[in-house]
Scaffold this motif. Sequence first.
Motif, PDB file in Angstrom:
ATOM      1  N   THR A  17       0.823  -1.355  -0.010  1.00 59.16           N
ATOM      2  CA  THR A  17       0.065  -0.314   0.075  1.00 59.16           C
ATOM      3  C   THR A  17       1.140   1.042   0.538  1.00 59.16           C
ATOM      4  O   THR A  17       1.949   1.135  -0.351  1.00 59.16           O
ATOM      5  N   TRP A  18       0.519   2.517  -0.419  1.00 59.95           N
ATOM      6  CA  TRP A  18       1.063   3.493  -0.010  1.00 59.95           C
ATOM      7  C   TRP A  18       0.190   3.976   1.234  1.00 59.95           C
ATOM      8  O   TRP A  18      -0.394   4.200   1.740  1.00 59.95           O
ATOM      9  N   GLY A  19       2.033   5.277   1.658  1.00 66.15           N
ATOM     10  CA  GLY A  19       1.465   5.650   2.886  1.00 66.15           C
ATOM     11  C   GLY A  19       2.573   7.476   2.998  1.00 66.15           C
ATOM     12  O   GLY A  19       3.849   7.342   2.071  1.00 66.15           O
ATOM     13  N   PHE A  20       2.988   8.113   3.584  1.00 63.37           N
ATOM     14  CA  PHE A  20       3.657   9.237   3.578  1.00 63.37           C
ATOM     15  C   PHE A  20       3.654   9.937   5.446  1.00 63.37           C
ATOM     16  O   PHE A  20       2.370   9.088   6.181  1.00 63.37           O
ATOM     17  N   THR A  21       4.552  10.501   4.606  1.00 66.07           N
ATOM     18  CA  THR A  21       5.496  11.357   6.839  1.00 66.07           C
ATOM     19  C   THR A  21       5.295  12.480   6.307  1.00 66.07           C
ATOM     20  O   THR A  21       6.364  12.839   5.254  1.00 66.07           O
ATOM     21  N   MET A  22       4.801  13.538   7.498  1.00 60.41           N
ATOM     22  CA  MET A  22       4.888  14.829   6.768  1.00 60.41           C
ATOM     23  C   MET A  22       5.351  15.310   8.289  1.00 60.41           C
ATOM     24  O   MET A  22       4.624  15.130   9.730  1.00 60.41           O
ATOM     25  N   ASP A  23       5.888  16.399   8.046  1.00 61.17           N
ATOM     26  CA  ASP A  23       5.888  17.498   9.084  1.00 61.17           C
ATOM     27  C   ASP A  23       4.896  17.972   9.975  1.00 61.17           C
ATOM     28  O   ASP A  23       4.565  18.827   8.755  1.00 61.17           O
ATOM     29  N   VAL A  24       5.060  18.314  11.007  1.00 57.61           N
ATOM     30  CA  VAL A  24       3.726  18.711  11.723  1.00 57.61           C
ATOM     31  C   VAL A  24       4.112  20.411  12.438  1.00 57.61           C
ATOM     32  O   VAL A  24       3.370  20.403  13.720  1.00 57.61           O
ATOM     33  N   GLY A  25       5.252  20.142  12.330  1.00 57.69           N
ATOM     34  CA  GLY A  25       5.586  21.393  13.628  1.00 57.69           C
ATOM     35  C   GLY A  25       6.856  21.202  14.688  1.00 57.69           C
ATOM     36  O   GLY A  25       7.530  19.889  14.127  1.00 57.69           O
ATOM     37  N   ILE A  26       7.380  21.651  15.521  1.00 54.63           N
ATOM     38  CA  ILE A  26       8.194  21.626  16.570  1.00 54.63           C
ATOM     39  C   ILE A  26       7.850  21.329  18.473  1.00 54.63           C
ATOM     40  O   ILE A  26       6.718  22.518  17.960  1.00 54.63           O
ATOM     41  N   ASP A  27       8.022  19.989  18.480  1.00 53.86           N
ATOM     42  CA  ASP A  27       7.391  19.812  19.826  1.00 53.86           C
ATOM     43  C   ASP A  27       8.095  20.563  20.932  1.00 53.86           C
ATOM     44  O   ASP A  27       8.794  21.527  21.292  1.00 53.86           O
ATOM     45  N   PRO A  28       6.726  21.578  21.227  1.00 48.39           N
ATOM     46  CA  PRO A  28       7.252  23.325  22.378  1.00 48.39           C
ATOM     47  C   PRO A  28       7.646  22.092  23.891  1.00 48.39           C
ATOM     48  O   PRO A  28       8.255  23.460  24.435  1.00 48.39           O
ATOM     49  N   VAL A  29       7.567  20.886  24.028  1.00 52.05           N
ATOM     50  CA  VAL A  29       8.152  20.464  25.225  1.00 52.05           C
ATOM     51  C   VAL A  29       9.784  19.739  24.562  1.00 52.05           C
ATOM     52  O   VAL A  29      10.716  20.524  25.677  1.00 52.05           O
ATOM     53  N   THR A  30      10.234  19.251  24.263  1.00 45.47           N
ATOM     54  CA  THR A  30      11.390  18.534  23.314  1.00 45.47           C
ATOM     55  C   THR A  30      12.011  19.281  22.423  1.00 45.47           C
ATOM     56  O   THR A  30      13.195  20.098  22.290  1.00 45.47           O
ATOM     57  N   GLY A  31      11.282  20.447  21.825  1.00 44.69           N
ATOM     58  CA  GLY A  31      12.095  21.759  20.955  1.00 44.69           C
ATOM     59  C   GLY A  31      12.782  20.695  19.409  1.00 44.69           C
ATOM     60  O   GLY A  31      13.436  21.345  18.216  1.00 44.69           O
ATOM     61  N   LYS A  32      11.670  19.207  19.099  1.00 47.56           N
ATOM     62  CA  LYS A  32      12.743  18.804  18.147  1.00 47.56           C
ATOM     63  C   LYS A  32      11.692  18.435  16.888  1.00 47.56           C
ATOM     64  O   LYS A  32      10.554  19.293  17.204  1.00 47.56           O
ATOM     65  N   ARG A  33      11.727  18.004  15.866  1.00 43.43           N
ATOM     66  CA  ARG A  33      10.795  18.178  15.030  1.00 43.43           C
ATOM     67  C   ARG A  33       9.374  17.167  15.536  1.00 43.43           C
ATOM     68  O   ARG A  33      10.084  15.814  15.531  1.00 43.43           O
ATOM     69  N   LYS A  34       8.567  16.926  15.208  1.00 46.23           N
ATOM     70  CA  LYS A  34       7.569  16.318  15.174  1.00 46.23           C
ATOM     71  C   LYS A  34       6.779  15.986  13.657  1.00 46.23           C
ATOM     72  O   LYS A  34       6.813  16.423  12.623  1.00 46.23           O
ATOM     73  N   GLN A  35       6.119  15.005  13.259  1.00 48.27           N
ATOM     74  CA  GLN A  35       5.989  14.132  12.467  1.00 48.27           C
ATOM     75  C   GLN A  35       4.990  13.388  12.155  1.00 48.27           C
ATOM     76  O   GLN A  35       4.127  12.975  13.349  1.00 48.27           O
ATOM     77  N   THR A  36       3.851  13.459  11.704  1.00 52.32           N
ATOM     78  CA  THR A  36       3.056  12.518  11.381  1.00 52.32           C
ATOM     79  C   THR A  36       2.876  11.481  10.044  1.00 52.32           C
ATOM     80  O   THR A  36       3.351  11.970   9.295  1.00 52.32           O
TER      81      THR A  36
END
Length: 397
Positions: A17-36
């Motif tokens: 099947t097909w899927g995707f991963t995308m950035d959704v901002g920066i985690d306000p606690v860790t400061g790291k990039r968040k993805q979904t």
Amino acid sequence: MAYFRKIKSKTTKKGYTWGFTMDVGIDPVTGKRKQTSRRGFTTKSEAEAAYHALKGQLYKGINLESSDVLFKDVVEEWLKVYKQSVKVSTLHSQKSKINHLLRYFGNLKLKNIKRPMYQQMLNDFHKKGYARNTISGIHATANLIFKRAIELELIHQSPAAFAKLPKERKTVEDLETKQDNIRFLEKAELMEFLKLAKTNGLYLDYQLFATLSYTGMRVGEALALKWSDIDFENSTISITKTLFHPSNHGTKYQLLTPKTHGSIRTIFIDEFIQTILKKHKVQQSEYKLMAGTDYVNQNFLFANANGHPITGKLVGDRMRRLLKKSSITKEISPHCLRHTHTSLLIEAGAGIKEIQEVLGHSDIKTTMNIYAHLTKDLKEKTSHKFSQLMKGLSEKL
């Protein structure tokens, strides 16, 4: 940023099947990039369509999945929308309420904030001695924030729903010693105060306090006045703005629209105030000449030596200074001069509608509440004067 990929699958004929991963901002606690991530699409086109739909949601402000979103992130999202529809002064007043909420819930996931937890927060405020109005204000702000979360489909029900504001428990002593908020000066007291302002006041004291007493305008409205608002020929003052001075810093201020639409009004000024303001204009011109290029001429009536409007805090400080020199023992603030003007209007026989227009109340109920209180007070004083007048006669009967 997003990337698409094939994912192995034993349940499909194609084997993937097909899927995707995308950035959704920066985690306000860790400061790291968040993805979904999203997966399970039959074709890459379906995956791309889902990606663009999700991206559209992000641009509308939904930047986290409901399982991850923190309360403080919802507050930030709510503020983006809220600040577009209110004055900066209203936004400023929300800051302390928001800070109270953030101390309790800031780093909690939205889904973990339950009704008992929210109710406990209100109860805690009550135990700490917060005024009911303060708790009510915090609760109102929380309702707005949770309503926004529901609109974004981050939660289905508000934790603030069905919450009960703690009741104030008043003792008999509290009721007996309760001071009413509507305070004003009697005519003799006002005369004493204005005389002190004239003989012992600092620059602007007499001019400002006389104007407030004889017009009933709000302090912020008076401080925002410019000479262009004064029409000496027709004996009027146009009130079209109010001064917002959040930090009480001399140069950090804004001119905003008045408190309500009804606050925009034109009021008449008598010869007494006209004379004071005309003399003040001459004196101010002399200050401008002495200051030279240091004077920032913005045409304000009640400007300091540099031309900037004076602050509300300074007005309060100046009033307290004069009251200490007087025989007046009441707790009086500059706003009480507005009530003083109202009491004098009532004594002069003005009706509620006339008073509403002078004070700039958009809701006549506000005028009626003040009118009822002051009328009661004046009636009691009239009754007392009559008793004193008849005392000598009564003793002979």
